[in-house]
Design an enzyme around this catalytic site. Sequence first.
Site, short mmCIF file in Angstrom:
data_model
loop_
_atom_site.label_atom_id
_atom_site.label_comp_id
_atom_site.label_asym_id
_atom_site.label_seq_id
_atom_site.Cartn_x
_atom_site.Cartn_y
_atom_site.Cartn_z
N ASN A 96 24.41 -5.68 -2.37
CA ASN A 96 24.67 -6.53 -3.53
C ASN A 96 25.52 -5.66 -4.44
O ASN A 96 25.03 -4.69 -5.01
CB ASN A 96 23.34 -6.90 -4.17
N CYS A 98 18.68 -8.90 -12.95
CA CYS A 98 19.13 -8.65 -11.58
C CYS A 98 18.41 -7.42 -11.06
O CYS A 98 18.65 -6.31 -11.54
CB CYS A 98 20.64 -8.45 -11.54
N ASN A 127 18.51 -5.86 -8.14
CA ASN A 127 19.38 -4.88 -7.49
C ASN A 127 20.26 -4.18 -8.52
O ASN A 127 20.48 -2.97 -8.46
CB ASN A 127 20.25 -5.56 -6.44
N ASN A 179 14.79 -14.91 -14.33
CA ASN A 179 15.80 -15.88 -13.90
C ASN A 179 15.13 -16.80 -12.87
O ASN A 179 14.13 -16.44 -12.26
CB ASN A 179 17.05 -15.19 -13.34
N ASN A 234 18.54 -19.86 -8.21
CA ASN A 234 18.84 -19.05 -7.04
C ASN A 234 17.92 -19.51 -5.92
O ASN A 234 16.70 -19.64 -6.12
CB ASN A 234 18.57 -17.57 -7.34
N CYS A 278 19.50 -9.98 -3.10
CA CYS A 278 19.19 -10.36 -4.48
C CYS A 278 17.83 -9.78 -4.81
O CYS A 278 16.83 -10.15 -4.20
CB CYS A 278 19.18 -11.88 -4.64
N THR A 293 15.73 -9.81 -7.60
CA THR A 293 14.71 -10.73 -8.10
C THR A 293 14.34 -11.74 -7.02
O THR A 293 13.18 -12.16 -6.92
CB THR A 293 15.19 -11.46 -9.36
#
Length: 277
Positions: A15, A83, A85, A159, A194, A221, A223
Amino acid sequence: MNLTIPFAKGHATENDFIIIPDEDARLDLTPEMVVTLCDRRAGIGADGILRVVKAADVEGSTVDPSLWFMDYRNADGSLAEMCGNGVRLFAHWLYSRGLVDNTSFDIGTRAGVRHVDILQADQHSAQVRVDMGIPDVTGLSTCDINGQVFAGLGVDMGNPHLACVVPGLSASALADMELRAPTFDQEFFPHGVNVEIVTELEDDAVSMRVWERGVGETRSCGTGTVAAACAALADAGLGEGTVKVCVPGGEVEVQIFDDGSTLTGPSAIIALGEVQI
């Protein structure tokens, strides 16, 4: 007027991100700049941008103003809350460049404070553990991909995620799946979502692919791996556990507890340079 700014390129389980050091908060990073920089043909190319700035200089920040703040932007220029990552790479950058003194420290994000532990690091590679907070299970929902309906668990990690554990899906079949932009319940996910497609838990491991809001399919990803682990454990009738999550870009370890979760995985800084924007 063209500006020349320093940048770094890095990734966490592939990522990939552009790091923009802006310690003095002098850069007005517009959505148009982000889109241009993240373009894989006309720009540097990345899934997003990590701007390195103090929380005091971020409008709307609710964290300690003295903290380093991960000002994360999706490749389409939109602001993003969190995020997993990106936090690993951001922490790697801070530690390897001497911006923090300890191996254990806090980072500000739009989803709040995230605590990180540097388990190993040099200028180029690192292993980082991130406290990801308590996964907030928001309920059950569905999405449609290529005319196929997938049922999943809504999980808010700062998120929004829809983690869909698919019965009988093998890792090879997941790899062969044609993944396109999903349609979803916009009342359930008013700010987009997502979507993770996940195999069932087997030997404490799952495989996952993800379609990220504002980006498209990515190699990983962070999360999303936590959301996937949470959904896979729930599907197996478990409330907590340690799960190896295999993504196209590598592997991470997710731990789900009653009172929180952690994400442990690699980070790599692969290039330094300057760019005109």
